[in-house]
Motif scaffolding. Structure first.
Motif, mmCIF file in Angstrom:
data_model
loop_
_atom_site.group_PDB
_atom_site.id
_atom_site.type_symbol
_atom_site.label_atom_id
_atom_site.label_comp_id
_atom_site.label_asym_id
_atom_site.label_seq_id
_atom_site.Cartn_x
_atom_site.Cartn_y
_atom_site.Cartn_z
ATOM 1 N N GLU A 1 60.949 19.317 42.141
ATOM 2 C CA GLU A 1 60.784 18.610 43.418
ATOM 3 C C GLU A 1 59.422 18.933 44.032
ATOM 4 O OE1 GLU A 1 62.759 18.569 47.909
ATOM 5 O OE2 GLU A 1 63.899 19.404 46.219
ATOM 6 N N ASP B 1 56.647 17.035 42.177
ATOM 7 C CA ASP B 1 56.638 15.604 42.521
ATOM 8 C C ASP B 1 56.092 15.350 43.921
ATOM 9 O OD1 ASP B 1 57.713 15.036 40.050
ATOM 10 O OD2 ASP B 1 59.783 14.959 40.769
ATOM 11 N N SER B 2 56.164 16.359 44.786
ATOM 12 C CA SER B 2 55.746 16.164 46.184
ATOM 13 C C SER B 2 54.240 16.278 46.375
ATOM 14 C CB SER B 2 56.447 17.181 47.091
ATOM 15 O OG SER B 2 55.942 18.487 46.867
ATOM 16 N N GLU C 1 64.904 23.190 39.305
ATOM 17 C CA GLU C 1 65.081 21.994 40.123
ATOM 18 C C GLU C 1 64.157 22.004 41.336
ATOM 19 O OE1 GLU C 1 69.156 21.650 41.146
ATOM 20 O OE2 GLU C 1 69.859 21.434 39.067
ATOM 21 N N GLY D 1 65.215 25.250 47.611
ATOM 22 C CA GLY D 1 64.619 23.958 47.955
ATOM 23 C C GLY D 1 63.865 24.031 49.266
#
Length: 334
Positions: A130, A133-134, A126, A282
């Motif tokens: 992220e 995508d950033s 996960e 994250g």
């Protein structure tokens, strides 16, 4: 408008003495205008009203336009001789994207469900999605490793494809047991060293220590540094939650694997992180994202823009307009 006002406030001239011609030009223009009002040549013509009806008369304001254009051209020429320069302040300069390989540990220990009910690998997946995508401007690739390593996806700008590949990977896909961090780094180096990008990065995530492979992590990290590749290492596992991200660089390592990860990051000019839960993972990937984006922001030095070519162009256009009007619609006789 504020930017324009700032530039005008700092306007500089390389030869400001030429500006002394401006009052001379202005005085000469004023004297010609006053003399013209007293001694303007002309002819007597009966029936001026008829000229107006035939639309042959010229509006006084329009009649003064050629002379106005001529003096404006002279003014622009004098300003050009003075060599005006407008300073351009220093500003941030964003360079192109980077080439980045993402190396994920797929050993069996990544199945442990100690990340708030999730497995270590699911939490890493996960955070990786992220992260992918950033960074839409970067070419990114995927490498997986345990006792061996191979490239699951070469460097690509197709982040949708890369994300789908990340979703399909599961721990145990490589049958060779163990964790060969040195071999993983070496595989990434072979992928990245042929890249023409000036910025090359490897992000390596694992939950173990190097216990397999023929290449030591430190040796692989030195090879990466020689190829201009920075390594960001992430330790994912329990026991790391007591250390904040980046602390592995300064705090004593709890396990031998932590020391290897910190050394690889140090040797290659990267950073070492640790995370013990999904939120920590994250934050770690967001920290890496910020570090690399900040690195890509350079500084454009302040410089001066020469304005005299534009003033010469304006003077030429004004003289051309004056000549055209004086020879056609606004011709004065005599």
């Amino acid at each position: 408008m504020e930017r324009v006002a700032e530039i005008l406030a700092w306007l500089r001239f390389s030869d400001p003495l030429w500006l002394l011609l401006l009052p001379v030009v202005g005085g000469y223009a004023l004297s010609r205008w006053l003399a013209g009002r007293r001694h303007r040549p002309g002819v007597l013509f009966p029936g001026v009203a008829r000229l107006r009806r035939e639309k042959l008369a010229v509006n006084p304001v329009a009649g003064a336009l050629p002379a106005t254009l001529r003096w404006l051209a002279f003014t622009a020429g004098v300003l050009a001789l003075a060599g005006p320069r407008a300073p351009i302040p220093a500003s941030d300069l964003a360079s192109n994207g980077i080439d980045l390989m993402l190396a994920l540990d797929v050993s069996e220990s990544m199945r442990q469900r100690d990340f708030d009910g999730k497995s270590r690998f699911d939490a890493a997946r996960e955070a990786a999605r992220e992260f992918i995508d950033s960074r839409p401007a970067d070419r990114m690739g995927l490498l997986i490793f345990s006792g061996g390593s191979f490239t699951s996806c070469p460097l690509t700008l197709d982040h949708d494809l890369l994300g789908r590949l990340v979703d399909t990977i599961e721990p145990g896909v490589i049958r060779e047991p163990g964790t060969a961090m040195g071999m993983a780094v070496l595989t990434a180096v072979n992928r990245l060293k042929a890249s023409e990008s000036g910025e090359k990065v490897l992000v390596l995530l694992t939950d173990g220590e190097n216990n397999s492979g023929e290449v030591a992590p430190g040796t692989a990290a030195r090879l990466a540094a020689q190829s201009g590749i920075r390594i960001y290492t992430v330790f994912a596992g329990k026991g790391s939650s007591a250390l904040p991200a980046g602390a592995a660089e300064t705090a004593p390592a709890v396990r031998p694997g932590r020391a290897d990860l910190a050394e690889m990051a140090r040797v290659s000019g990267g950073r070492s992180f640790s995370a013990g839960d999904p939120d920590g993972l994250g934050r770690t990937f967001r920290d890496i994202d910020r570090l690399e984006k900040h690195r890509l922001l350079g500084r454009r030095q302040g410089r001066s823009a020469e304005l005299y070519p534009w003033l010469l162009l304006a003077a030429g256009l004004l003289l051309a307009a004056e000549t055209a009007l004086s020879s056609t619609r606004l011709m004065r006789i005599p």
